[in-house]
Design a protein around this motif. Sequence first.
Motif, PDB file in Angstrom:
ATOM      1  N   ASN A 191     -11.611  -5.687  10.959  1.00 15.16           N
ATOM      2  CA  ASN A 191     -11.181  -7.062  10.681  1.00 15.16           C
ATOM      3  C   ASN A 191     -10.891  -7.302   9.204  1.00 15.16           C
ATOM      4  N   GLY A 192     -10.337  -6.266   8.539  1.00 18.68           N
ATOM      5  CA  GLY A 192      -9.958  -6.416   7.134  1.00 18.68           C
ATOM      6  C   GLY A 192     -11.056  -6.061   6.148  1.00 18.68           C
ATOM      7  N   GLU A 193     -12.276  -5.791   6.623  1.00 20.58           N
ATOM      8  CA  GLU A 193     -13.371  -5.485   5.697  1.00 20.58           C
ATOM      9  C   GLU A 193     -13.167  -4.159   4.978  1.00 20.58           C
ATOM     10  N   ARG A 194     -12.552  -3.186   5.652  1.00 25.20           N
ATOM     11  CA  ARG A 194     -12.319  -1.884   5.014  1.00 25.20           C
ATOM     12  C   ARG A 194     -11.289  -2.028   3.891  1.00 25.20           C
ATOM     13  N   LEU A 195     -10.283  -2.881   4.096  1.00 24.98           N
ATOM     14  CA  LEU A 195      -9.286  -3.132   3.053  1.00 24.98           C
ATOM     15  C   LEU A 195      -9.935  -3.818   1.853  1.00 24.98           C
ATOM     16  N   ASP A 196     -10.803  -4.775   2.099  1.00 19.54           N
ATOM     17  CA  ASP A 196     -11.511  -5.446   0.998  1.00 19.54           C
ATOM     18  C   ASP A 196     -12.363  -4.451   0.218  1.00 19.54           C
ATOM     19  N   TYR A 197     -13.017  -3.535   0.928  1.00 18.44           N
ATOM     20  CA  TYR A 197     -13.838  -2.509   0.281  1.00 18.44           C
ATOM     21  C   TYR A 197     -12.974  -1.600  -0.592  1.00 18.44           C
ATOM     22  N   PHE A 198     -11.823  -1.197  -0.065  1.00 24.51           N
ATOM     23  CA  PHE A 198     -10.871  -0.380  -0.818  1.00 24.51           C
ATOM     24  C   PHE A 198     -10.456  -1.092  -2.107  1.00 24.51           C
ATOM     25  N   ASP A 199     -10.111  -2.358  -2.013  1.00 28.65           N
ATOM     26  CA  ASP A 199      -9.690  -3.129  -3.188  1.00 28.65           C
ATOM     27  C   ASP A 199     -10.812  -3.244  -4.214  1.00 28.65           C
ATOM     28  N   THR A 200     -12.048  -3.456  -3.728  1.00 25.57           N
ATOM     29  CA  THR A 200     -13.182  -3.588  -4.647  1.00 25.57           C
ATOM     30  C   THR A 200     -13.441  -2.288  -5.392  1.00 25.57           C
ATOM     31  N   LEU A 224       0.820  -1.211   0.000  1.00 19.06           N
ATOM     32  CA  LEU A 224       0.000   0.000   0.000  1.00 19.06           C
ATOM     33  C   LEU A 224       0.854   1.261   0.000  1.00 19.06           C
ATOM     34  N   VAL A 225       1.990   1.209   0.688  1.00 16.33           N
ATOM     35  CA  VAL A 225       2.861   2.380   0.774  1.00 16.33           C
ATOM     36  C   VAL A 225       3.683   2.557  -0.510  1.00 16.33           C
ATOM     37  N   THR A 226       4.270   1.474  -1.004  1.00 17.97           N
ATOM     38  CA  THR A 226       5.182   1.582  -2.152  1.00 17.97           C
ATOM     39  C   THR A 226       4.461   1.606  -3.497  1.00 17.97           C
ATOM     40  N   VAL A 227       3.417   0.800  -3.651  1.00 19.48           N
ATOM     41  CA  VAL A 227       2.703   0.707  -4.929  1.00 19.48           C
ATOM     42  C   VAL A 227       1.571   1.718  -5.009  1.00 19.48           C
ATOM     43  N   CYS A 228       0.738   1.768  -3.978  1.00 20.59           N
ATOM     44  CA  CYS A 228      -0.410   2.677  -3.987  1.00 20.59           C
ATOM     45  C   CYS A 228      -0.052   4.078  -3.514  1.00 20.59           C
ATOM     46  N   GLU A 229       1.140   4.236  -2.931  1.00 17.28           N
ATOM     47  CA  GLU A 229       1.653   5.525  -2.458  1.00 17.28           C
ATOM     48  C   GLU A 229       0.768   6.146  -1.376  1.00 17.28           C
ATOM     49  N   LEU A 230       0.155   5.286  -0.534  1.00 18.20           N
ATOM     50  CA  LEU A 230      -0.563   5.796   0.625  1.00 18.20           C
ATOM     51  C   LEU A 230       0.426   6.119   1.735  1.00 18.20           C
ATOM     52  N   THR A 231       0.011   6.939   2.672  1.00 18.22           N
ATOM     53  CA  THR A 231       0.856   7.196   3.827  1.00 18.22           C
ATOM     54  C   THR A 231       0.888   5.949   4.713  1.00 18.22           C
ATOM     55  N   MET A 232       1.922   5.839   5.538  1.00 21.95           N
ATOM     56  CA  MET A 232       2.022   4.693   6.439  1.00 21.95           C
ATOM     57  C   MET A 232       0.800   4.641   7.365  1.00 21.95           C
ATOM     58  N   LYS A 233       0.351   5.807   7.827  1.00 20.64           N
ATOM     59  CA  LYS A 233      -0.789   5.858   8.733  1.00 20.64           C
ATOM     60  C   LYS A 233      -2.045   5.334   8.057  1.00 20.64           C
ATOM     61  N   ASP A 234      -2.292   5.764   6.808  1.00 20.67           N
ATOM     62  CA  ASP A 234      -3.484   5.303   6.096  1.00 20.67           C
ATOM     63  C   ASP A 234      -3.390   3.815   5.766  1.00 20.67           C
ATOM     64  N   ALA A 235      -2.203   3.365   5.392  1.00 25.43           N
ATOM     65  CA  ALA A 235      -2.015   1.947   5.073  1.00 25.43           C
ATOM     66  C   ALA A 235      -2.307   1.076   6.286  1.00 25.43           C
ATOM     67  N   LYS A 236      -1.784   1.467   7.453  1.00 23.89           N
ATOM     68  CA  LYS A 236      -2.027   0.695   8.671  1.00 23.89           C
ATOM     69  C   LYS A 236      -3.510   0.717   9.056  1.00 23.89           C
ATOM     70  N   SER A 237      -4.153   1.856   8.841  1.00 23.44           N
ATOM     71  CA  SER A 237      -5.576   1.945   9.167  1.00 23.44           C
ATOM     72  C   SER A 237      -6.401   1.006   8.289  1.00 23.44           C
ATOM     73  N   LEU A 238      -6.105   0.966   7.001  1.00 27.69           N
ATOM     74  CA  LEU A 238      -6.841   0.084   6.094  1.00 27.69           C
ATOM     75  C   LEU A 238      -6.698  -1.379   6.511  1.00 27.69           C
ATOM     76  N   VAL A 239      -5.496  -1.752   6.923  1.00 28.02           N
ATOM     77  CA  VAL A 239      -5.234  -3.149   7.287  1.00 28.02           C
ATOM     78  C   VAL A 239      -5.908  -3.511   8.607  1.00 28.02           C
ATOM     79  N   SER A 240      -5.923  -2.582   9.548  1.00 27.46           N
ATOM     80  CA  SER A 240      -6.371  -2.918  10.906  1.00 27.46           C
ATOM     81  C   SER A 240      -7.861  -2.713  11.139  1.00 27.46           C
ATOM     82  N   LEU A 241      -8.517  -1.858  10.352  1.00 32.44           N
ATOM     83  CA  LEU A 241      -9.913  -1.519  10.621  1.00 32.44           C
ATOM     84  C   LEU A 241     -10.869  -2.643  10.227  1.00 32.44           C
TER      85      LEU A 241
END
Length: 594
Positions: free
Chosen positions: A425-434, A406-423
């Motif tokens: 139970n992973g559903e927010r990350l799946d939503y982002f990918d979709t 997320l940080v290197t390819v998508c160029e998100l900030t470390m804070k946003d990347a960690k939030s997507l992964v942790s929020l």
Amino acid sequence: MFVLSGSTGQQLAACSLRSGTTRQWQALRISSLQQQWSIPIPHARSLQTEAAQNNHVPFRKQLKVEAKRKREAQRLDAERGKNHDVGGKSNGSKSRNWKLTVGLEIHAQLNTERKLFSDAKTSEDGAPNSDIALFDLAFPGTQPVFQKATLLPAIRAALGLNCEIRQRSHFDRKHYYYQDQPAGYQITQYYHPFAVNGNVSVYDHDGIAPEDGRLVDVAIKQIQMEQDTAKSNLQPPSTTLLDFNRVGHPLIEIITHPVIHHPQTAAACVRKIQSILQAVNAVTTGMELGGLRADVNVSVSPEDSNVLGQRTEIKNLNSFKAVEDAIIAENDRQIAVLESGGSIVGETRGWTLGSRETNKLRGKEGEVDYRYMADPDIAPLVISQDLIDHLDRTLPKLPEEIIASLVTVCELTMKDAKSLVSLDNGERLDYFDTVRTLWVLENNAPISAPRLDKIVGNWVLHELGGLLNAAKIPFSPTIVPPRSMVSILQNLNEGKITGSTAKRLLAMLFDGDDRDVNTIIEQDNLSLQRLSREEYIMMAQALLDKDPKKVEQIQEGKQLGKLQFFVGQMMRQGSGKVEAQKAEAVLKELLGLK
């Protein structure tokens, strides 16, 4: 023995083992003790007779008496120290000549449909005492039947934590009597666990203490499978109701080596382990829902000493904050005891959220008190290398890999990347990918991949997240369907609507408007009607004339941040017709700013 094979992918095979006769088991146990301790042991059938005739004291009782004598000596030493029990009453500071050392024991409920040794369901939502088998209640004559599928999430957890999987392991009985343990013992893997020698890397962005630098490698001693206990529901003033639905629920206990030296790092380590377990689908819930609990072993020693101090254990911590605060309080208490001339007593202590001190629960049991023994009713557990290799190949990506991408390819900030992964139970990350995948497939206007990812990340985390926080409701991908989010962002990117209109559309969908996004734009006349340059200048000049004080601050004080105040005013007056970039450019021109 139970033989677990990977030859059919997910399918496991087993053959049963019946325990031998009591006399055969006793003979083997006596032989083992003779080899270990090199002392003569009478034949099992004459133990009580000879003890009565010769005043023989069983060896286990000798050990227990000696352990009790040592604990009593420690207690008397502690009482000689003045004010030795003032733990938690200090100001939270730690003397520089003391070193804190912490080890963790993390208990996690496995993601399984059945209990560990019965075919009862593991549902947490059933009515009290509705999902139980006779074995769970320790009915006489019932036998444990190992549910082979429970091993799969346990192996995934061990692989995610870089452990060595033992192809042969054993189950033991840990004896203690308490109301939530019907059998009077817990089935666990104390002596021969199925996984050993792992490690977890905890980084600065995971929240470790600044004193620990960039990285702390926490070594894992072992991971063992075991049973959970019943759930106790206290009914004041003096009644406790027991729900046995949880008895026998498969757990893993993750035991780390004592290598952590700061409370903040201990909490970060628990948080990191939870995220790994969730990523590999080993557990369904975390600390916030009771699916994971932590015990911490705390000791204090002189800073220049290589010998660890006497440890105490703080039980059943159910939040990351509780882990950190309990360690701080126990650290302060132990330092106060030592600096007043007392000594630390090995004991089990408790912690209440919001408290400033730990409280004693009971004396610390040892191996002797628990009377560990191999369970004669359960066969050795044998895991094939094929199964281990299959699960290793199909293991999902770990959080650290996802964050790095997320940080290197998508160029998100470390804070946003960690939030997507942790929020969530992973559903927010799946939503982002979709959302990003749908946008790429349906996109008509050119946009670079990193810019697309940043836009989606911002709207999924901050704009939608802000609405969720304000409404105080949990995330669900159905609140604003991914395709509707894509439609809003495409209209914004193509310049058909302004940013403020996009936020208005999101709020409408969030509040339950089930119309198509393009239909809302058309029916509510929300499409961007571009203003001429002259209209921008007239609107901007009128606003500047109304507030000469801010104009002076911007021009003379170079307080350029106040420029955004006028941009916001123009966008509000324009009712969705004003574009922020054009408004800012006109304002800078009128104010004489470059």
